[in-house]
Design an enzyme around this catalytic site. Sequence first.
Site, mmCIF file in Angstrom:
data_model
loop_
_atom_site.group_PDB
_atom_site.id
_atom_site.type_symbol
_atom_site.label_atom_id
_atom_site.label_comp_id
_atom_site.label_asym_id
_atom_site.label_seq_id
_atom_site.Cartn_x
_atom_site.Cartn_y
_atom_site.Cartn_z
ATOM 1 N N GLU A 83 -4.449 3.862 6.370
ATOM 2 C CA GLU A 83 -3.992 3.532 5.131
ATOM 3 C C GLU A 83 -4.567 4.425 4.009
ATOM 4 O O GLU A 83 -3.841 4.901 2.983
ATOM 5 C CB GLU A 83 -4.373 2.042 4.582
ATOM 6 N N SER B 289 -10.167 -0.516 3.162
ATOM 7 C CA SER B 289 -9.475 -0.779 4.515
ATOM 8 C C SER B 289 -9.249 0.622 5.085
ATOM 9 O O SER B 289 -8.498 1.183 4.371
ATOM 10 C CB SER B 289 -8.212 -1.519 4.567
ATOM 11 N N ARG C 57 0.988 -1.095 -0.025
ATOM 12 C CA ARG C 57 0.115 0.116 0.047
ATOM 13 C C ARG C 57 0.719 1.284 -0.091
ATOM 14 O O ARG C 57 0.654 2.312 0.642
ATOM 15 C CB ARG C 57 -0.958 0.178 1.162
HETATM 16 N N1 EPU Z 1 -10.517 -10.519 10.416
HETATM 17 C C1 EPU Z 1 -11.091 -10.812 11.451
HETATM 18 N N2 EPU Z 1 -12.218 -9.783 11.711
HETATM 19 C C2 EPU Z 1 -12.526 -8.837 10.673
HETATM 20 C C3 EPU Z 1 -11.938 -8.800 9.489
HETATM 21 C C4 EPU Z 1 -10.659 -9.720 9.441
HETATM 22 O O1 EPU Z 1 -10.998 -11.582 12.104
HETATM 23 O O2 EPU Z 1 -13.463 -8.103 11.015
HETATM 24 C C5 EPU Z 1 -9.441 -11.671 10.008
HETATM 25 C C6 EPU Z 1 -10.171 -12.877 9.324
HETATM 26 O O3 EPU Z 1 -9.494 -13.925 9.958
HETATM 27 C C7 EPU Z 1 -9.619 -12.923 7.788
HETATM 28 C C8 EPU Z 1 -8.504 -12.233 8.010
HETATM 29 O O4 EPU Z 1 -8.563 -11.247 9.111
HETATM 30 O O5 EPU Z 1 -9.439 -14.036 7.557
HETATM 31 C C9 EPU Z 1 -8.212 -11.632 6.668
HETATM 32 O O6 EPU Z 1 -9.307 -10.615 6.327
HETATM 33 P P1 EPU Z 1 -9.591 -10.421 4.855
HETATM 34 O O7 EPU Z 1 -9.306 -11.659 3.936
HETATM 35 O O8 EPU Z 1 -10.851 -9.732 4.766
HETATM 36 O O9 EPU Z 1 -8.319 -9.213 4.594
HETATM 37 P P2 EPU Z 1 -7.809 -8.019 5.422
HETATM 38 O O10 EPU Z 1 -6.594 -8.570 5.730
HETATM 39 O O11 EPU Z 1 -8.834 -7.585 6.198
HETATM 40 C C10 EPU Z 1 -6.631 -7.527 2.972
HETATM 41 C C11 EPU Z 1 -6.600 -5.873 2.400
HETATM 42 C C12 EPU Z 1 -7.937 -5.627 1.698
HETATM 43 C C13 EPU Z 1 -8.149 -6.840 0.514
HETATM 44 C C14 EPU Z 1 -8.013 -8.152 1.361
HETATM 45 C C15 EPU Z 1 -8.054 -9.204 0.707
HETATM 46 C C16 EPU Z 1 -5.197 -4.515 3.551
HETATM 47 C C17 EPU Z 1 -5.222 -3.237 4.591
HETATM 48 N N3 EPU Z 1 -6.566 -4.770 3.195
HETATM 49 O O12 EPU Z 1 -7.649 -7.198 4.292
HETATM 50 O O13 EPU Z 1 -7.890 -4.616 0.901
HETATM 51 O O14 EPU Z 1 -9.306 -6.458 -0.115
HETATM 52 O O15 EPU Z 1 -6.818 -8.173 2.261
HETATM 53 O O16 EPU Z 1 -6.912 -9.742 -0.054
HETATM 54 O O17 EPU Z 1 -4.522 -4.991 3.291
HETATM 55 C C18 EPU Z 1 -8.274 -2.226 0.963
HETATM 56 O O18 EPU Z 1 -6.992 -2.007 0.735
HETATM 57 O O19 EPU Z 1 -8.917 -1.152 0.913
HETATM 58 C C19 EPU Z 1 -8.696 -3.347 0.858
HETATM 59 C C20 EPU Z 1 -10.060 -3.803 1.147
#
Ligand code: EPU
Length: 338
Positions: free
Chosen positions: A334, A238, A164
Amino acid sequence: MLIQENASLFPYNTFGIRCSAEYLAQFTSVSELQEILSQNKFHTQSKLLLGGGSNILFTKDFNGLVLLNEIKGIETVAEDPQSITLKVGGGENWHQFVSHCVSKGWGGLENLSLIPGKVGAAPMQNIGAYGVEQNACFIELDALDMISKSVVIFSKSDCHFGYRESYFKQKGKDRYAITSVTYKLNKHPKLNIEYGAIGQELDMMGVSTPTIGTVAQAVINIRSSKLPDPKDIGNSGSFFKNPIIENVIFELLKSNYPTIVAYPAQSGYTKLAAGWLIEKAGWKGYREGDFGVHKNQALVLVNYGNASGAEIIDLSNRIIDDVKLKFGVDLEREVNIV
Ligand code: EPU
């Protein structure tokens, strides 16, 4: 070229913050942008380039010139049996561009389906999702230096892409307007389906031999189920980055919280799921007035209608302090704060 005075920015930020710009100008070509910037009254004004306004939080009215990129067009610059190289106008909608590639069978960006915003904003924060970042297909970009008003070509290494992150969020901040981006897509793509949720979704779709089309559809299904559509609820995806911490600290945290969610990062480091930390700290679904934390994804702060940028910043500070207190981890925003 259209220039408005005292214009509302409400339609131009996905957080749906009600604020205004002293001047708002739309441009459809590099020469139009050069013409706007040459006007005497804009020489000393602060300038802000908006892509789709999908990664920005306005905390006040903008005293200066907001520039909206409307440069369109997808031009083939090279093609062979293996690949195609496309130069894409920075004002093209990102998801429509990705869908165009998927429909033609050109792979590499399908995991980035449904990300809001415009093509010109994609390199700015090196957008990424489901195991892929835009730099995987990136070749170069054209940007207008808003000081010298000349076009500068940035190679991949010039952009200093990170998680990012890019040169345009750091040293090059507020200086360059990204006018077009060149991507190379693969006609015989290797699919990226290692990210857990994609495999599960493909299974649920009954897909045993995935294609770029079904991977794109899986990503669309997952995103639609977890992330609020800005048309319904204001948000910027995010709000925080997933923090990267040293392995030794991670081991300590894991011994206290065995269910903590984490991924390997660069050697010696671990990336934590900030969503997990925020949820476990008790913020998921929190609402106060018109602002809060989304009920399905704790990384996403939301505006239910009339929240101000200041209220959302304040909420983010409370979350940062609480996560630090409970887990000793520093969360970093971010979203670009203006
Ligand atoms: N999780 C929780 N609670 C929540 C959200 C997530 O426990 O409310 C845990 C879950 O175990 C889940 C894990 O975190 O399996 C990962 O969650 P998710 O796959 O939704 O991904 P993220 O790490 O929360 C990142 C990116 C997203 C992108 C997703 C998928 C960042 C800051 N965010 O989110 O990007 O869509 O991975 O690759 O790196 C964005 O940048 O705006 C964005 C949406």
